[in-house]
Design a protein around this motif. Structure first.
Motif, PDB file in Angstrom:
ATOM      1  N   THR A  15     -27.534 -88.052  12.999  1.00 41.73           N
ATOM      2  CA  THR A  15     -27.082 -86.722  12.589  1.00 41.73           C
ATOM      3  C   THR A  15     -27.570 -85.638  13.534  1.00 41.73           C
ATOM      4  O   THR A  15     -27.241 -84.484  13.358  1.00 41.73           O
ATOM      5  CB  THR A  15     -27.595 -86.400  11.170  1.00 41.73           C
ATOM      6  N   ALA A  16     -28.374 -86.015  14.529  1.00 42.28           N
ATOM      7  CA  ALA A  16     -28.968 -85.013  15.422  1.00 42.28           C
ATOM      8  C   ALA A  16     -27.889 -84.403  16.329  1.00 42.28           C
ATOM      9  O   ALA A  16     -26.992 -85.078  16.778  1.00 42.28           O
ATOM     10  CB  ALA A  16     -30.044 -85.655  16.265  1.00 42.28           C
ATOM     11  N   PHE A  51     -36.246 -95.081  17.615  1.00 41.42           N
ATOM     12  CA  PHE A  51     -36.232 -93.691  18.067  1.00 41.42           C
ATOM     13  C   PHE A  51     -35.403 -93.559  19.342  1.00 41.42           C
ATOM     14  O   PHE A  51     -35.559 -94.338  20.280  1.00 41.42           O
ATOM     15  CB  PHE A  51     -37.667 -93.218  18.314  1.00 41.42           C
ATOM     16  N   GLU A  52     -34.546 -92.540  19.386  1.00 42.76           N
ATOM     17  CA  GLU A  52     -33.734 -92.259  20.567  1.00 42.76           C
ATOM     18  C   GLU A  52     -34.006 -90.837  21.034  1.00 42.76           C
ATOM     19  O   GLU A  52     -33.657 -89.875  20.344  1.00 42.76           O
ATOM     20  CB  GLU A  52     -32.257 -92.445  20.271  1.00 42.76           C
ATOM     21  N   PRO A  53     -34.649 -90.653  22.210  1.00 44.36           N
ATOM     22  CA  PRO A  53     -34.996 -89.308  22.667  1.00 44.36           C
ATOM     23  C   PRO A  53     -33.807 -88.413  22.978  1.00 44.36           C
ATOM     24  O   PRO A  53     -33.922 -87.183  22.865  1.00 44.36           O
ATOM     25  CB  PRO A  53     -35.832 -89.570  23.927  1.00 44.36           C
ATOM     26  N   HIS A  78     -26.097 -81.918  29.943  1.00 41.90           N
ATOM     27  CA  HIS A  78     -27.342 -81.423  29.354  1.00 41.90           C
ATOM     28  C   HIS A  78     -28.336 -82.543  29.076  1.00 41.90           C
ATOM     29  O   HIS A  78     -29.534 -82.279  28.905  1.00 41.90           O
ATOM     30  CB  HIS A  78     -27.045 -80.671  28.057  1.00 41.90           C
ATOM     31  N   ALA A  79     -27.860 -83.791  28.992  1.00 38.65           N
ATOM     32  CA  ALA A  79     -28.770 -84.896  28.684  1.00 38.65           C
ATOM     33  C   ALA A  79     -29.874 -85.016  29.734  1.00 38.65           C
ATOM     34  O   ALA A  79     -30.995 -85.438  29.422  1.00 38.65           O
ATOM     35  CB  ALA A  79     -27.984 -86.194  28.583  1.00 38.65           C
ATOM     36  N   ALA A  80     -29.590 -84.634  30.975  1.00 37.10           N
ATOM     37  CA  ALA A  80     -30.588 -84.735  32.036  1.00 37.10           C
ATOM     38  C   ALA A  80     -31.762 -83.789  31.807  1.00 37.10           C
ATOM     39  O   ALA A  80     -32.822 -83.950  32.433  1.00 37.10           O
ATOM     40  CB  ALA A  80     -29.943 -84.450  33.389  1.00 37.10           C
ATOM     41  N   ARG A  81     -31.574 -82.793  30.939  1.00 40.28           N
ATOM     42  CA  ARG A  81     -32.659 -81.869  30.633  1.00 40.28           C
ATOM     43  C   ARG A  81     -33.732 -82.496  29.743  1.00 40.28           C
ATOM     44  O   ARG A  81     -34.823 -81.935  29.597  1.00 40.28           O
ATOM     45  CB  ARG A  81     -32.097 -80.607  29.963  1.00 40.28           C
ATOM     46  N   VAL A  82     -33.420 -83.621  29.125  1.00 39.80           N
ATOM     47  CA  VAL A  82     -34.435 -84.340  28.349  1.00 39.80           C
ATOM     48  C   VAL A  82     -35.271 -85.135  29.350  1.00 39.80           C
ATOM     49  O   VAL A  82     -34.880 -86.209  29.792  1.00 39.80           O
ATOM     50  CB  VAL A  82     -33.797 -85.258  27.293  1.00 39.80           C
ATOM     51  N   SER A 103     -25.657 -85.386  20.225  1.00 40.58           N
ATOM     52  CA  SER A 103     -24.956 -84.175  20.645  1.00 40.58           C
ATOM     53  C   SER A 103     -25.157 -83.860  22.126  1.00 40.58           C
ATOM     54  O   SER A 103     -24.417 -83.060  22.698  1.00 40.58           O
ATOM     55  CB  SER A 103     -25.406 -82.983  19.795  1.00 40.58           C
ATOM     56  N   LEU A 104     -26.162 -84.477  22.767  1.00 45.76           N
ATOM     57  CA  LEU A 104     -26.374 -84.294  24.206  1.00 45.76           C
ATOM     58  C   LEU A 104     -25.927 -85.499  25.017  1.00 45.76           C
ATOM     59  O   LEU A 104     -25.628 -85.368  26.214  1.00 45.76           O
ATOM     60  CB  LEU A 104     -27.852 -84.035  24.498  1.00 45.76           C
ATOM     61  N   ALA A 105     -25.897 -86.664  24.394  1.00 44.50           N
ATOM     62  CA  ALA A 105     -25.584 -87.893  25.123  1.00 44.50           C
ATOM     63  C   ALA A 105     -24.209 -87.796  25.785  1.00 44.50           C
ATOM     64  O   ALA A 105     -23.245 -87.322  25.181  1.00 44.50           O
ATOM     65  CB  ALA A 105     -25.616 -89.087  24.176  1.00 44.50           C
ATOM     66  N   GLY A 106     -24.148 -88.204  27.038  1.00 46.33           N
ATOM     67  CA  GLY A 106     -22.899 -88.186  27.770  1.00 46.33           C
ATOM     68  C   GLY A 106     -22.502 -86.847  28.329  1.00 46.33           C
ATOM     69  O   GLY A 106     -21.432 -86.707  28.923  1.00 46.33           O
TER      70      GLY A 106
END
Length: 507
Positions: free
Chosen positions: A506-507, A394-396, A406-410, A400-403
């Motif tokens: 695919t996310a 599993f990758e939280p 917006h990734a910091a919002r996770v 599409s957000l990685a890099g």
């Protein structure tokens, strides 16, 4: 490191000493403000152990790592070995990847006694998880005492029977089921969790999943289109059309409820559900339609959005933050709200890009009520197959957000256990473990991309050490070879999803 010391979750930087030897039992602790929140540095030497934390939580997590190094006696209620245990002499520098590392327990569908909740807080701490999300209210039961409205527990905490599985025709356990936590019970749970640096986040579900409340106070429902007085606490599962009436009186009622909830739970976040609100009764209700016109909102979705926004402001005025399931995006999301994303990754991606904090808990990845294997002996199989290896991959943060910024919002990740078929502690243990150990490593450790993760190394650490720790803790987990005879539930039908799980990339 993993081939020598079988720690879970996997720590960060490890420097090995030249030897190993007996642990003296001496532990020195200190704080270092240059370390991040929850970070720690652990040094074990012939003189004992020294733990330096970025804060008190960091010191506590360092103690959990030391606990694993000390062997199985550290996980028993009392030691059974007479000789000092041999430990490796080393230095660990470690910090969590995510600030929110959670488990949701649904205590509404099946009530979990207070002592079992306290036990699970301890198990979260063992695995460096720091949020217990308690799903306290639903159609099938209301589990929190509200002094201003006693019928919520006098009536809403009990149902006359319970459906067993999902067969057709349905099977029933004709025994009444119920229970609730008093305010002092919950204060005890919160205090016990705080000692272990676990935050308890309460969930009061609205405007859907509220039939237990309507059974207690029929005027909360849409009485102009159904006979709310005939409703009972729901005995079956599934999405339910009986939802709250969107009136000012109902909103005031839940403000009163939340006032008492805030008095018990000091957590920054308060979960208000917001999921699976079927709006058919609102469409047929003259009262609801008049309310929609009065507020000038865009139909039934706008009505739900207005309610979410109202409680977002109401909570913010009291220094709290609203979090809800990703359906709260429908009709527009309140400015300060955070999103718990359960329907794949779409809602979480949209919320993060719109500037909202997100906790990722997609049902396709980390719903622990879903079956662990496709074999015929799994008890009451439901959902998709989520193996131990699947959870470890599993990758939280979706691709599409990685890099991106917006990734910091996770802000974190959470595993969820819905309790339609986990009617007691043994069933909860079976569904949660060992998969929670895999989830804990994903939430804490800086792991490679899912396709590059050392699944075999994780399994070796489980086999060589962590299953034995779970045994010492008395956890009735699912063995790697499959369920033991007493863990099976022959004759109780399940329900599997007919669509395959989508791959994570695919996310």
């Amino acid at each position: 490191m993993a081939t020598t010391v079988d720690l879970i979750p996997l720590p960060g930087k490890v420097e090995w000493g030249a030897t190993s030897g007996p642990f003296t039992g001496r532990v020195r602790t200190s704080l270092d403000p240059s370390l991040a929140a929850e970070a720690y540095r652990l040094t074990v030497s012939p003189e004992g152990a020294e733990i330096t934390g970025g804060d008190d939580a960091g010191v506590f997590w360092g103690r959990q790592t030391l606990r694993q190094l000390r062997g199985l006696d550290a996980f028993r209620r009392a030691p059974i070995e007479r000789e000092p245990v041999a430990v490796p002499y080393l230095t660990v520098e470690d910090a969590p990847r995510f600030a929110w590392r959670g488990l949701m327990l649904d205590v509404a569908r099946h009530f979990l006694p207070k002592d079992d909740v306290l036990r699970y807080i301890e198990l979260l701490a063992v695995h460096k998880l720091n949020v217990l999300h308690l799903h306290l209210t639903d159609d099938q039961g209301w589990r929190v005492e509200i002094e201003r409205y006693p019928r919520l527990t006098e009536v809403g905490a009990w149902r006359r029977r319970t459906r067993m599985g999902w067969g057709d025709p349905p099977m029933w356990d004709e025994r009444p089921h119920g229970g609730f936590y008093t305010r002092d019970d919950l204060r005890e749970i919160v205090a016990y969790a705080a000692e272990r640096h676990v935050t308890v986040v309460p969930e009061i579900d609205l405007p859907g999943h509220t039939q237990a409340a309507i059974a207690a106070y029929p005027w909360l429902g849409n009485a102009d289109v159904i006979d709310t007085g005939a409703l009972e606490v729901k005995t079956d599962w599934g999405i339910n059309p009986n939802v709250l009436a969107p009136t000012a009186a109902v909103v005031s009622f839940f403000e009163d409820v939340l006032e008492e909830v805030l008095d018990v739970f000091p957590s920054r976040f308060v979960h208000i559900g917001g999921d699976e609100c079927v709006k058919d009764q609102w469409r047929r209700s003259p009262t609801a339609q008049a309310r929609i016109r009065e507020l000038g909102v865009a139909g039934e979705d706008g009505m739900q959005s207005w309610m979410i926004r109202h409680f977002d402001r109401w909570l913010a005025e009291r220094g709290r933050r609203l979090i809800g399931w990703d359906e709260i995006l429908e009709g527009g999301l309140a400015d300060g709200a955070a999103v718990m994303c359960w329907r794949w990754y779409r809602g979480g991606v949209a919320a993060a890009k719109a500037g909202h904090d997100v906790v990722m808990c997609p049902q396709q990845e980390v719903y622990l009520d879903h079956v662990q294997d496709s074999g015929p002996d799994e008890p009451v199989p439901f959902g998709w197959v989520h193996t131990l290896q699947d959870v470890y991959r599993f990758e939280p943060v979706p691709p599409s957000l990685a890099g991106t910024p917006h990734a910091a919002r996770v802000i974190g990740a959470q595993a969820n256990l819905w309790s339609e078929v986990t009617e007691n502690r043994a069933r909860v243990d079976y569904q949660v473990f060992p998969r929670l150990a895999a989830f804990a490593e994903v939430a804490w450790s800086a792991l490679p991309a899912p396709g590059e993760r050392d699944v075999a190394g994780f399994e070796r650490r489980m086999d060589r050490a962590h299953y034995a720790r779970l045994d010492a803790l008395g956890i009735g987990y699912r063995p790697p070879s499959g369920p033991r005879p007493w863990q099976r539930r022959p004759g109780v039908p399940g329900r599997m999803h007919d669509k395959p799980r989508r791959p994570w990339h695919t996310a």
